[in-house]
Motif scaffolding. Structure first.
Motif, short mmCIF file in Angstrom:
data_model
loop_
_atom_site.label_atom_id
_atom_site.label_comp_id
_atom_site.label_asym_id
_atom_site.label_seq_id
_atom_site.Cartn_x
_atom_site.Cartn_y
_atom_site.Cartn_z
N ASP A 16 0.86 -1.18 0.00
CA ASP A 16 0.00 0.00 0.00
C ASP A 16 0.90 1.23 0.00
OD1 ASP A 16 -1.75 2.10 0.42
OD2 ASP A 16 -2.48 1.37 2.34
N LYS A 17 1.04 1.87 -1.15
CA LYS A 17 1.93 3.03 -1.28
C LYS A 17 1.46 4.21 -0.43
CE LYS A 17 4.87 1.19 -4.01
NZ LYS A 17 6.18 0.82 -3.52
N ASN A 18 0.25 4.15 0.11
CA ASN A 18 -0.26 5.23 0.96
C ASN A 18 -0.14 4.92 2.45
OD1 ASN A 18 -1.10 6.85 -1.27
ND2 ASN A 18 -2.82 5.44 -1.54
N ALA A 19 0.56 3.84 2.80
CA ALA A 19 0.67 3.45 4.21
C ALA A 19 1.29 4.56 5.05
CB ALA A 19 1.46 2.16 4.34
N ARG A 20 2.20 5.31 4.47
CA ARG A 20 2.87 6.40 5.21
C ARG A 20 1.90 7.50 5.62
NH1 ARG A 20 8.15 5.31 4.85
NH2 ARG A 20 8.79 3.94 3.18
N ASP A 21 0.79 7.61 4.90
CA ASP A 21 -0.18 8.66 5.18
C ASP A 21 -1.20 8.25 6.25
OD1 ASP A 21 1.05 10.16 3.18
OD2 ASP A 21 -0.28 9.35 1.63
#
Length: 98
Positions: free
Chosen positions: A64-69
């Motif tokens: 999930d490339k949005n995990a940091r958000d």
């Protein structure tokens, strides 16, 4: 259509070292990591994590490339970041980015 990617599947084991040895003797896989609390093996199509019951839940992990958000994300010692969700039946799903 771009398909989602499974990064790894984690299974709970009682003894990381013994299980790591068993899997690497029985199957052709790459040894990626091992310590006292978890291990990671790479197969041709997916990685397999061996985890202790008191350290991590059994789970499936998706990239999930949005995990940091996500505000509930946790940074791990390997630099990855992830958070957990559950499916409709309570199965644990880790959303992970490297």
């Amino acid at each position: 259509m771009k398909l989602d990617q499974i990064d790894h599947i984690a299974i709970q084991v009682e003894d990381i070292k013994k299980s790591f040895e068993w899997y690497t003797e029985k199957y052709k896989c790459k040894k990626l990591y091992i310590d006292k609390t978890w291990a990671l093996l790479e197969f041709n199509n997916v990685k397999l994590a061996l985890v202790l019951p008191n350290e991590h839940p059994a789970h499936i992990s998706f990239i999930d490339k949005n995990a940091r958000d996500n505000p509930s994300s946790t940074r791990h010692r390997d630099g990855s970041i992830s958070y957990y969700i559950e499916d409709l039946d309570g199965n644990k799903i880790e959303m992970l980015d490297y």
